[in-house]
Design a protein around this motif. Structure first.
Motif, mmCIF file in Angstrom:
data_model
loop_
_atom_site.group_PDB
_atom_site.id
_atom_site.type_symbol
_atom_site.label_atom_id
_atom_site.label_comp_id
_atom_site.label_asym_id
_atom_site.label_seq_id
_atom_site.Cartn_x
_atom_site.Cartn_y
_atom_site.Cartn_z
ATOM 1 N N ARG A 1 44.855 13.522 22.678
ATOM 2 C CA ARG A 1 45.851 14.682 21.866
ATOM 3 C C ARG A 1 45.862 14.249 20.479
ATOM 4 O O ARG A 1 45.553 15.099 19.651
ATOM 5 C CB ARG A 1 47.070 14.440 22.383
ATOM 6 N N THR A 2 45.764 13.223 19.993
ATOM 7 C CA THR A 2 45.707 12.559 18.617
ATOM 8 C C THR A 2 44.619 12.920 18.144
ATOM 9 O O THR A 2 44.592 13.471 16.939
ATOM 10 C CB THR A 2 46.364 11.110 18.274
ATOM 11 N N ARG B 1 42.290 15.281 18.892
ATOM 12 C CA ARG B 1 41.952 16.479 18.829
ATOM 13 C C ARG B 1 42.694 17.032 17.733
ATOM 14 O O ARG B 1 42.389 17.925 16.819
ATOM 15 C CB ARG B 1 42.466 17.022 20.165
ATOM 16 N N GLU B 2 44.172 16.387 17.353
ATOM 17 C CA GLU B 2 44.943 17.149 16.329
ATOM 18 C C GLU B 2 44.477 16.875 15.060
ATOM 19 O O GLU B 2 44.334 17.353 14.087
ATOM 20 C CB GLU B 2 46.439 16.465 16.521
ATOM 21 N N ARG C 1 41.543 18.846 14.138
ATOM 22 C CA ARG C 1 41.938 20.169 13.777
ATOM 23 C C ARG C 1 42.393 20.142 12.249
ATOM 24 O O ARG C 1 42.092 20.903 11.698
ATOM 25 C CB ARG C 1 43.183 20.525 14.626
#
Length: 663
Positions: A301-302, A304-305, A308
């Protein structure tokens, strides 16, 4: 077409705004110093109106052109002393300023700019010596006895009228001083009064003991305020200031600032902003590097963030970069007027008839590029008139029109701007170039020169095909200087010519030098940045594919034999080799191809070029330096000068062989 008209109106409004602001400032100074009017002020006003007339005429605003033409005639008479500066004339000029604002406002919105007949008639009367058509007595309501008024000089009466016209109250002050110190006290009083208004006249009066004076004063003070300022005087109000006009009555005084949204910015400020963008691009590169290094230790998740955020940041930086580049862009038509004047002058000096045709004036280039391009473009046009266009007799004999044509066409091609300067003259005379090269000791007497060789020779320093020295040519300062200047702009120059039909000089330039897309490459342990605009392709080869012909390395690529230059040799870097593998960056400058031999291709990156010190600046082929990461610096390669150096080396070898054969 509609967008072009809208842009033309916006540019007109911006220019008109600046001219009318200058007009207003000069009018204020003219009002302030009318007693001793500086001719420079009148000339400045005249030039502003003349420029506005030219703009209006060029865009077809006939009403505005008519008014400025009439006003220009009046100002011309004023410059020549045929019309005197007066309060009536200043009032007329202020009304003209307001009328011009109204008309420019109409023009900016595409409405009619019809002039008002009344103001044209006032200008005509002013030019004939009667600004108002009637001699209004501004002093009719002044409580001043006839004897005192007769005692005023012409200048004092003029200043009295002017104080009334600009809305000041008029006072009479009577003072009496002792003979011993009257001069000192009178000077002190006059200084205090001038600080708050104007002492118009100082007249002696009868007094018992000592000496008396009567002062006429114009001021925006009340009687009580004036008494407090000069307690030793007897104060009498002669005429009150008129009541101030209400805002609703202010017709024609709306500021033209509301008409234009343009802001003129010094290019150095944009350079500073671009530097900041460059720093942000570097920080973005560091963020990507950190994400890559830390990727395995981050949860999905980190990671991917962060990806982004990096993508969003890249998009925003691209938008910001494009916006700043757009701010720096100006149409190339700005050069056409200057070049046109130079072309006409050159034609007159050479006794030739020419017609200069231009196209693509809306094509945009960086403002810095435009300024640096002015001299090379002018030189090429003069060269076309001198060496390209034949004399009238030769043109008639060849069945051509008497008047020669020189055409300038600009157009965008990808991230480049192409500028073609063409003439319909006789084209390149290979034999004439050969004779001139022999005469200049550039080649041997027996060397054969073909068209390809002639195109190289015309860029040689000191070469001139003119038989005699003139104001335009014959000193051997020619296309070599143009090529040098174009290469400094990271561009290229190409010559196309058909004997008898004319010649085209093609300039290829990047749209901006502010930020470059670069290919980062490695040679040994050093990293270099190659501008992508110069690279046609990159090929991976084996060392054994490189062949040597007459002492120079060649790569056979498809149907072409490409001369090679090793960056390791150019910059004295020890190259590395991995199983004999090499990369070749194929670059094109004009119609010439060359290959730069590299060890490794790293990545593509946007870079901001920084200036380098004097020691490095002297190294051929270095355009500057750039930061590519934290504490990482790469030299930016000037591909044009490197390839030119390769061509000059070939020429030197050829000349060396010629010299040996002579022996």
């Amino acid at each position: 077409m509609e967008k072009e008209e809208e842009r033309a109106r916006r540019e007109f409004t911006s220019e008109a705004e600046e001219l009318l602001e200058s007009f207003a400032v000069d009018l204020a100074e003219l009002d302030e110093k009318r007693g001793t009017v500086s001719p420079a002020i009148i000339n400045d006003i005249f030039r502003a109106i003349h420029s506005l007339k030219g703009l209006a005429g060029m865009l077809g605003f006939t009403g505005l052109a008519t008014l400025t033409h009439q006003l220009e005639d009046l100002l011309d008479r004023l410059r020549l002393g045929k019309v005197q500066v007066s309060s009536e004339l200043l009032a007329l000029l202020l009304d003209c300023h307001a009328e011009l604002i109204r008309m420019v406002s109409a023009a900016s919105s595409g409405a009619e700019t019809g002039e008002r007949r009344e103001i044209l008639e006032r200008i005509e009367r002013a030019a004939a010596g009667d600004p108002t058509g009637k001699k209004a007595d501004l002093l009719a309501g002044l409580d001043l006895d006839a004897q005192t008024r007769k005692s005023l000089t012409e200048y004092e009466e003029y200043r009295l009228q002017e104080n009334v016209r600009i809305g000041r109250s008029i006072f009479s002050l009577t003072v009496q001083y002792d003979f011993l110190d009257f001069d000192e006290k009178l000077r002190a009083l006059t200084a205090r009064l001038n600080a708050e208004g104007e002492v118009i006249s100082t007249l002696p009066t009868a007094a018992g003991a000592g000496i008396g004076f009567r002062l006429l004063v114009g001021a925006l003070l009340s009687g009580k305020e004036l008494v407090a300022l000069s307690p030793e005087a007897q104060v009498r109000l002669l005429q009150s200031a008129p009541e101030p006009r209400s805002p609703d009555g202010e017709e024609g005084l709306a500021s033209i600032r509301s008409l234009s949204q343009n802001v003129r910015v010094d290019i150095s400020r944009l350079d500073n902003v671009m530097d900041v963008v460059g720093e942000l691009i570097l920080e973005k590169a560091r963020l990507d590097e950190l994400i890559a290094v830390s990727g395995s230790s981050l949860d999905r998740r980190t990671a991917r963030e962060l990806g982004r955020i990096s993508g969003d940041l890249e998009r925003r930086l691209n938008q910001l970069r494009r916006a700043i580049v757009d701010l720096r862009m100006v149409p190339i038509s700005q050069l056409y007027t200057r070049v046109g004047r130079a072309a006409r002058k050159a034609a007159e000096e050479l006794g030739k008839e020419i017609e200069l045709l231009t196209a693509g004036g809306e094509t945009e280039l960086d403002k810095v590029m435009i300024e640096e391009l002015a001299d090379p473009l002018m030189h090429v046009v003069r060269n076309a008139i001198d060496h390209g266009i034949e004399t009238s007799e030769k043109r008639v004999a060849a069945g051509k029109p008497v008047k020669g044509e020189v055409r300038i066409r600009a157009y965008q091609q990808g991230s480049f701007v192409i500028i073609d300067i063409s003439d319909d003259g006789e084209g390149i005379d290979v034999e004439s170039v050969r004779r001139s090269a022999v005469r200049s000791n550039l080649i041997g007497q027996d060397e054969v020169v073909d068209f390809e060789r002639a195109r190289e020779l015309i860029f040689s320093p000191g070469l001139s095909t003119s038989e005699a020295v003139s104001e335009v040519s014959g000193r051997g300062v020619g296309l070599d200087v143009v090529r040098k200047n174009i290469h400094e702009l990271k561009g290229s120059i190409e010559v196309l010519s058909d004997r008898g039909s004319g010649t085209t000089i093609r300039l290829t330039l990047p749209i901006t030098l502010a930020i470059l897309h670069a290919l980062l490459v490695r040679v040994g342990n050093e990293t270099f940045a190659l501008p992508l605009t110069s690279i046609s392709e990159v090929v991976k080869i084996q060392e054994k594919e490189i062949t040597t012909v007459e002492g120079r390395e060649i790569l056979a690529l498809r149907d072409a034999e490409i001369p090679l230059l090793r960056l390791s040799d150019a910059y004295g870097v020890e190259a590395s080799s991995q199983n004999g593998r090499k990369f070749v960056a194929v670059v094109r400058l004009g119609d010439r191809l060359a290959g730069l031999v590299l060890d490794e291709v790293v990545r593509q990156q946007e870079v901001v070029i920084r200036a380098v010190g004097n020691r490095i600046r002297g190294i051929p082929g270095i355009a500057g330096a750039t930061e590519i990461g934290k504490n990482q610096i790469a030299l930016v390669v000037d591909v044009a000068s490197l390839v030119s150096g390769l061509a000059e080396a070939r020429t030197a070898r050829r000349e060396s062989r010629t010299a040996v054969s002579r022996r």
